[in-house]
Design an enzyme around this catalytic site. Structure first.
Site, mmCIF file in Angstrom:
data_model
loop_
_atom_site.group_PDB
_atom_site.id
_atom_site.type_symbol
_atom_site.label_atom_id
_atom_site.label_comp_id
_atom_site.label_asym_id
_atom_site.label_seq_id
_atom_site.Cartn_x
_atom_site.Cartn_y
_atom_site.Cartn_z
ATOM 1 N N SER A 1 21.633 -12.652 23.359
ATOM 2 C CA SER A 1 20.291 -12.187 23.725
ATOM 3 C C SER A 1 19.897 -12.747 25.086
ATOM 4 O O SER A 1 20.078 -13.931 25.356
ATOM 5 C CB SER A 1 19.303 -12.661 22.658
ATOM 6 O OG SER A 1 17.998 -12.342 23.041
ATOM 7 N N CYS B 1 11.079 -17.487 16.002
ATOM 8 C CA CYS B 1 11.327 -17.057 17.368
ATOM 9 C C CYS B 1 10.337 -17.696 18.333
ATOM 10 O O CYS B 1 9.139 -17.673 18.101
ATOM 11 C CB CYS B 1 11.133 -15.550 17.379
ATOM 12 S SG CYS B 1 12.347 -14.777 18.340
ATOM 13 N N CYS C 1 21.303 -18.891 14.333
ATOM 14 C CA CYS C 1 20.743 -18.781 15.681
ATOM 15 C C CYS C 1 21.165 -20.026 16.465
ATOM 16 O O CYS C 1 20.891 -21.151 16.049
ATOM 17 C CB CYS C 1 19.222 -18.678 15.540
ATOM 18 S SG CYS C 1 18.388 -18.492 17.101
ATOM 19 N N ASN D 1 4.547 -15.346 16.970
ATOM 20 C CA ASN D 1 4.280 -16.515 16.140
ATOM 21 C C ASN D 1 3.220 -17.387 16.779
ATOM 22 O O ASN D 1 3.147 -17.483 17.995
ATOM 23 C CB ASN D 1 5.565 -17.338 15.987
ATOM 24 C CG ASN D 1 6.523 -16.665 15.040
ATOM 25 O OD1 ASN D 1 6.158 -16.329 13.925
ATOM 26 N ND2 ASN D 1 7.736 -16.432 15.495
ATOM 27 N N CYS E 1 9.213 -18.386 29.836
ATOM 28 C CA CYS E 1 8.524 -17.271 29.162
ATOM 29 C C CYS E 1 7.258 -17.836 28.501
ATOM 30 O O CYS E 1 7.304 -18.880 27.847
ATOM 31 C CB CYS E 1 9.437 -16.634 28.116
ATOM 32 S SG CYS E 1 10.960 -16.004 28.832
ATOM 33 N N GLU F 1 18.800 -19.700 28.041
ATOM 34 C CA GLU F 1 19.194 -18.335 28.411
ATOM 35 C C GLU F 1 20.723 -18.296 28.434
ATOM 36 O O GLU F 1 21.355 -18.850 29.344
ATOM 37 C CB GLU F 1 18.589 -17.995 29.788
ATOM 38 C CG GLU F 1 19.197 -16.804 30.506
ATOM 39 C CD GLU F 1 19.213 -15.514 29.670
ATOM 40 O OE1 GLU F 1 18.180 -15.132 29.117
ATOM 41 O OE2 GLU F 1 20.299 -14.898 29.560
ATOM 42 N N SER G 1 15.387 -9.236 25.548
ATOM 43 C CA SER G 1 14.020 -9.597 25.187
ATOM 44 C C SER G 1 13.099 -8.933 26.212
ATOM 45 O O SER G 1 12.951 -9.408 27.330
ATOM 46 C CB SER G 1 13.939 -11.130 25.243
ATOM 47 O OG SER G 1 12.719 -11.572 24.773
ATOM 48 N N LEU G 2 12.508 -7.801 25.831
ATOM 49 C CA LEU G 2 11.780 -6.962 26.807
ATOM 50 C C LEU G 2 10.293 -7.347 26.861
ATOM 51 O O LEU G 2 9.779 -7.718 27.910
ATOM 52 C CB LEU G 2 11.961 -5.486 26.438
ATOM 53 C CG LEU G 2 11.408 -4.486 27.448
ATOM 54 C CD1 LEU G 2 12.122 -4.590 28.786
ATOM 55 C CD2 LEU G 2 11.506 -3.052 26.908
ATOM 56 N N ASN G 3 9.601 -7.161 25.774
ATOM 57 C CA ASN G 3 8.244 -7.698 25.580
ATOM 58 C C ASN G 3 7.117 -7.110 26.420
ATOM 59 O O ASN G 3 5.963 -7.539 26.295
ATOM 60 C CB ASN G 3 8.224 -9.228 25.753
ATOM 61 C CG ASN G 3 9.267 -9.884 24.892
ATOM 62 O OD1 ASN G 3 9.488 -9.453 23.765
ATOM 63 N ND2 ASN G 3 9.948 -10.878 25.406
ATOM 64 N N CYS H 1 15.061 -24.963 28.778
ATOM 65 C CA CYS H 1 15.138 -23.659 29.437
ATOM 66 C C CYS H 1 14.168 -23.621 30.601
ATOM 67 O O CYS H 1 13.033 -24.082 30.480
ATOM 68 C CB CYS H 1 14.830 -22.537 28.460
ATOM 69 S SG CYS H 1 15.152 -20.913 29.181
ATOM 70 N N GLU I 1 18.522 -27.484 18.942
ATOM 71 C CA GLU I 1 18.244 -27.012 17.586
ATOM 72 C C GLU I 1 19.064 -25.761 17.298
ATOM 73 O O GLU I 1 19.311 -24.955 18.195
ATOM 74 C CB GLU I 1 16.752 -26.700 17.437
ATOM 75 C CG GLU I 1 15.903 -27.964 17.471
ATOM 76 C CD GLU I 1 14.410 -27.692 17.363
ATOM 77 O OE1 GLU I 1 13.731 -28.536 16.774
ATOM 78 O OE2 GLU I 1 13.922 -26.677 17.865
ATOM 79 N N CYS J 1 6.958 -18.975 24.700
ATOM 80 C CA CYS J 1 8.097 -19.706 24.119
ATOM 81 C C CYS J 1 7.976 -21.211 24.291
ATOM 82 O O CYS J 1 7.764 -21.705 25.398
ATOM 83 C CB CYS J 1 9.384 -19.195 24.768
ATOM 84 S SG CYS J 1 10.834 -20.137 24.293
HETATM 85 S S1 SF4 Z 1 12.398 -17.013 25.429
HETATM 86 FE FE1 SF4 Z 1 14.502 -17.656 25.865
HETATM 87 S S2 SF4 Z 1 14.687 -17.388 28.088
HETATM 88 FE FE2 SF4 Z 1 12.483 -17.391 27.647
HETATM 89 S S3 SF4 Z 1 11.842 -19.521 27.910
HETATM 90 FE FE3 SF4 Z 1 12.349 -19.232 25.732
HETATM 91 S S4 SF4 Z 1 14.482 -19.890 25.549
HETATM 92 FE FE4 SF4 Z 1 14.074 -19.511 27.728
#
Ligand code: SF4
Length: 345
Positions: A191, A332, A103, A290, A114, A160, A214-216, A110, A90, A117
């Protein structure tokens, strides 16, 4: 047939030399494809018909097949593409203040897992080729009618990016070159979830683009829980690598921070965050979480605003990102072509 966008400039030169040895042919084809957005060699009217026909038989200018397009009221557009081997990706075109940000995905799934995600929920997939990365951009440019309608590129889609530097670096060369897409490096952001070896490699080898991290979370325990990469590369090693990233005058590293209620949104987090960023040319991009499968929620608007204000009080530049594309799963952490792949199998 070869994906045209997988050809480096030199490989294209070689290919064209076999059809017509005159050197201007390469510049001609590159202009048609990258500046004028041509999707068929047969329309390249300043070239001999025989050459156009030969090229059409050798290279594919439309290597992505769009199988779904969704658009929100705010005109965010999400494209779902199927690749030659059935993998799906996508990309999302986001309108902002009279221009568009695209984007882009670098993998068709992936494995970084995370917790917030959707993409990471569907491990597997593969690295995209250079041509598959570039084709997403060219596709979006054709959709918007003009190269200049796409102003910013962010590698924040599926995957990633720093785990696919083999394909990403040559793609960036074409993106930044005036023979290719001619983007300013200031308009291109890669990123990462914190893949330290990739940050070091990009810092050493280039090309020179913006970095977003992407720290979080502000402590290792919390970060390892929501971002497993942290178990391998904890916050200390991440900040160390980021601190050595070469920055041009007036540029900053962006730290993405998905605000999750009860997980990373306290005043202690503010305090730790400002300490982590001390001395770094940094800006923080706060992203209210989200809604998705994870069960995580964004804090109240009031609490999110207080988090931002407290950062300001410490002198940390912090913006709050407006969430775009939520209703079509394009925001996101919501990209999930992996699950679409399963449905289409
Ligand atoms: S935030 Fe990025 S690195 Fe983390 S699982 Fe999703 S796509 Fe992968």
């Amino acid at each position: 047939m070869k994906n045209f966008f997988d050809l480096s400039f030199e490989e294209l030169e070689e290919l064209l030399a076999g059809l017509d040895p005159r050197p201007f042919r390469t510049a001609q084809v590159l202009r048609w494809v990258y500046t004028l957005g041509a999707d068929d060699f047969r329309n390249m009217t300043d070239m001999p018909v025989s050459m156009r026909e030969s090229l059409a038989g050798l290279c594919d200018l439309m290597p992505l097949r769009e199988i779904e397009r969704s658009e929100t009221r705010d005109q965010t557009v999400k494209f779902l593409h199927i690749l030659e081997d059935g993998e799906m990706i996508e990309s999302v075109l986001i309108p902002e203040d009279g221009h568009n940000t695209l984007c882009i995905s670098t993998q068709s799934g992936c494995n970084m897992s995370c917790a917030f995600c959707e993409t990471g929920r569907n491990p597997g997939g593969r690295n995209l080729t250079t041509g598959e990365i570039l084709a997403q951009i060219v596709y979006a440019i054709r959709h918007s009618g003009d190269r200049l309608n796409v102003r910013n590129l962010v590698f924040m889609g599926m995957g990633e990016p720093l785990l696919n530097l083999e394909s990403l670096q040559p793609a960036l060369e074409v993106i930044l070159s005036d023979r290719g897409l001619n983007f300013s490096p200031r308009r291109v952001t890669v990123s990462t979830c914190g893949w330290v070896p990739g940050i070091i490699r990009l810092a050493t080898e280039g090309p020179d683009v913006n970095l977003a991290v992407s720290l979080n979370a502000t402590d290792d325990k919390t970060r390892s829980k929501i971002m497993p990469v942290n178990r391998q590369y904890p916050i200390g090693s991440l900040m160390d690598a980021v601190g050595r990233f070469p920055l041009k005058a007036r540029s900053r590293i962006t730290f993405e921070y998905v605000l999750i209620e009860g997980v990373n949104d306290t005043q202690e987090d503010v305090l730790r965050l400002q300490k982590l960023l001390k001395g770094l040319p940094a800006k923080v991009n706060l992203i209210p979480c989200n809604e998705n499968f994870s069960g995580f929620r964004a804090p109240s608007e009031e609490k999110a605003r207080a988090f931002q204000d407290s950062l300001y009080d410490y002198g940390v530049l912090a913006t709050m990102r407006k969430s775009r594309g939520q209703e079509i799963g394009a925001a996101c952490g919501q990209l999930k072509a992996g699950s679409a792949r399963k449905q289409h199998d």
